[in-house]
Design a protein around this motif. Sequence first.
Motif, short mmCIF file in Angstrom:
data_model
loop_
_atom_site.label_atom_id
_atom_site.label_comp_id
_atom_site.label_asym_id
_atom_site.label_seq_id
_atom_site.Cartn_x
_atom_site.Cartn_y
_atom_site.Cartn_z
N PRO A 190 21.30 35.24 -17.52
CA PRO A 190 20.16 35.12 -16.79
C PRO A 190 20.44 34.57 -15.52
O PRO A 190 21.34 33.51 -15.36
CB PRO A 190 19.06 34.31 -17.48
CG PRO A 190 19.91 34.37 -18.90
CD PRO A 190 21.32 34.69 -18.71
N LYS A 191 19.61 34.95 -14.51
CA LYS A 191 19.67 34.42 -13.08
C LYS A 191 18.52 33.58 -12.75
O LYS A 191 17.21 33.63 -13.57
CB LYS A 191 19.93 35.54 -12.05
CG LYS A 191 21.20 36.22 -12.35
CD LYS A 191 21.33 37.32 -11.11
CE LYS A 191 22.49 38.16 -11.35
NZ LYS A 191 23.75 37.36 -11.67
N THR A 192 18.24 32.79 -11.66
CA THR A 192 17.06 32.30 -11.30
C THR A 192 16.77 32.81 -9.78
O THR A 192 17.62 33.22 -9.11
CB THR A 192 17.31 30.78 -11.20
OG1 THR A 192 18.56 30.39 -10.42
CG2 THR A 192 17.62 30.08 -12.36
N LEU A 193 15.48 32.58 -9.48
CA LEU A 193 14.95 32.83 -8.32
C LEU A 193 14.73 31.97 -7.24
O LEU A 193 14.46 30.81 -7.70
CB LEU A 193 13.46 33.40 -8.57
CG LEU A 193 13.33 34.68 -9.45
CD1 LEU A 193 11.80 35.23 -9.28
CD2 LEU A 193 14.11 35.70 -9.12
N ASP A 194 15.33 32.04 -6.20
CA ASP A 194 15.14 31.02 -4.89
C ASP A 194 13.63 31.05 -4.65
O ASP A 194 12.84 31.86 -4.78
CB ASP A 194 15.84 31.52 -3.81
CG ASP A 194 15.64 30.55 -2.45
OD1 ASP A 194 16.50 29.55 -2.72
OD2 ASP A 194 15.08 30.91 -1.58
N ARG A 195 13.26 29.78 -4.03
CA ARG A 195 11.86 29.56 -3.58
C ARG A 195 11.38 30.84 -2.80
O ARG A 195 10.16 30.91 -3.21
CB ARG A 195 11.86 28.07 -3.09
CG ARG A 195 10.59 27.78 -2.67
CD ARG A 195 9.87 27.23 -4.07
NE ARG A 195 8.55 26.78 -3.92
CZ ARG A 195 7.50 26.78 -4.93
NH1 ARG A 195 7.78 26.95 -6.06
NH2 ARG A 195 6.50 26.10 -4.44
N GLU A 196 11.94 31.08 -1.90
CA GLU A 196 11.43 32.08 -0.96
C GLU A 196 11.24 33.35 -1.79
O GLU A 196 10.55 34.13 -1.36
CB GLU A 196 12.58 32.33 0.02
CG GLU A 196 12.19 31.25 1.28
CD GLU A 196 12.98 31.74 2.54
OE1 GLU A 196 12.20 31.74 3.64
OE2 GLU A 196 14.12 32.18 2.40
N VAL A 197 12.00 33.56 -2.70
CA VAL A 197 12.15 34.99 -3.59
C VAL A 197 10.69 34.66 -4.14
O VAL A 197 9.93 35.75 -4.35
CB VAL A 197 13.13 35.10 -4.27
CG1 VAL A 197 12.92 36.22 -5.64
CG2 VAL A 197 14.40 35.59 -3.65
N GLU A 198 10.41 33.60 -4.87
CA GLU A 198 9.23 33.54 -5.69
C GLU A 198 7.92 33.71 -4.74
O GLU A 198 7.10 34.60 -5.16
CB GLU A 198 9.18 32.11 -6.24
CG GLU A 198 9.96 31.83 -7.49
CD GLU A 198 9.59 30.76 -8.23
OE1 GLU A 198 8.50 29.96 -7.90
OE2 GLU A 198 10.29 30.33 -9.28
N MET A 199 7.92 33.34 -3.67
CA MET A 199 6.99 33.34 -2.63
C MET A 199 6.88 34.93 -2.19
O MET A 199 5.75 35.23 -1.92
CB MET A 199 7.14 32.29 -1.35
CG MET A 199 7.01 31.11 -1.92
SD MET A 199 7.17 29.86 -0.58
CE MET A 199 5.55 30.15 0.31
#
Length: 464
Positions: free
Chosen positions: A345-354
């Motif tokens: 599993p990967k995680t999302l950068d803050r900018e990707v979430e936005m």
Amino acid sequence: MGKGKVTYINTDIKFKEFNKQIYDQLFGQMLEGVLIVNSRGLVEYLNPSYQKNFGVSDFAIKGRSIYNTINDEIVLTSLKNKKNLQGYVYHPEKNCKYRVVTSVLVDEKLFKGILAIYHEEKDFQTFYRKNIKSYCNSNNTNKAFSNIIGNSKGIQEAIKIAEKAAKTNATVLISGETGTGKGVIAEAIHKASLQRDKPFVKVNCAAIPYNLLESELFGHEQGSFTGAIKKKIGKFEQANGGTIFLDEIGDMPIDMQVKVLRVIQEKEFERVGGNESIKCDVRIIAATHRNLKELIEQGLFREDLYYRLNVIPIYVPSLKERKEDIIDLTYHYMNKIGKEIGVSPKTLDREVEMAFASYDWPGNIRELKNLIERLMLIVDEPIIRLSDLPPEISKTYELNNQNIESNSLINLNIDGNLATMEEYEKEIIKLALKKYGSFNQVGKILGLTHKTVAAKARKYNLVE
């Protein structure tokens, strides 16, 4: 004095214009992060825990627009709609997730802003297993609905109605845009019903050519038409005792609608080329992305069939209408797809979430799922960043960000540089004098004495 933990928050807080000292007395010792945003979207207060968790300072962002500071879709949506919300934000650098609860602040029924409380989930993977996978078992009364992810009001309302529908044998009409998961809800209703051990037969009415649809639905006898070399059992007969799911029923030809209506009313039909009436006890669930009432007005859909199908209506909201669910859905699919293809599993950068929150997702959940599968396959790093996203999503976010920055309280000059403090002071006083007229009134607005306003106005040659 030890630090406390929030166990309850009033959903209708009586708001007063407290100063920082009182805010600190109320929130300064809390383990949870606290953020207060006023009705104009300006940051009014952030407690020490919030500053520590998100690596920001009170001095740096207090008084600035929430759009230009670290923020999340929960707070933005709560502020925009003036509603209490709850959800989650993920912090990629710390690899942890925060549960966010927002409450509307009011004073004499006037909206004053938003208070947000952030509770850190210590172990993200444990949290995920408990809250995303198992939340369905606690929030939904039946495990059949465990694949439907989301805490938003719209999707929870759809699940609530679907659970009730599963307890009956009534016909169901599911409406919503393409890709919202209407088929998933239809199958969940069947799996939660008393007919769960009987067949669940899917038919896409839009995908079958007109000249083959009748045979596909009702079957045909041998020799009934050219190419009918043997008897065929139709979908209704296959689904006998169980459920038939008529997807995209709005695209069904009107003469075929008559035959479906007969099955609902009389529970029988004939195969193409046959004379024998075949009894059929089947539960019908239909779905459409089209407006059936408009089709009725255009003479393209039978009104009597519409009312027969619309006994239990369920509306499935688009992803644009349930943006607070996007991050939960993303991590759900990342974990599911990761297991299927053997990728961590990967995680999302803050900018990707936005960026995900600012995008409208015209293809809805289907589009999100396909994108996550692509990202899981092509991104080698453990964190998915803005540069990894397709341009239609990343460019939308960058454009929105530029528009937000252009609405900042402080505007840059044509070269993109800051002006001097004196230039800003001159413009502020000039604007205030133009709007309010007197030194006394301007002083009250700006928090200065009338003598100070007068002196500065003369200094900048704003008055005679």
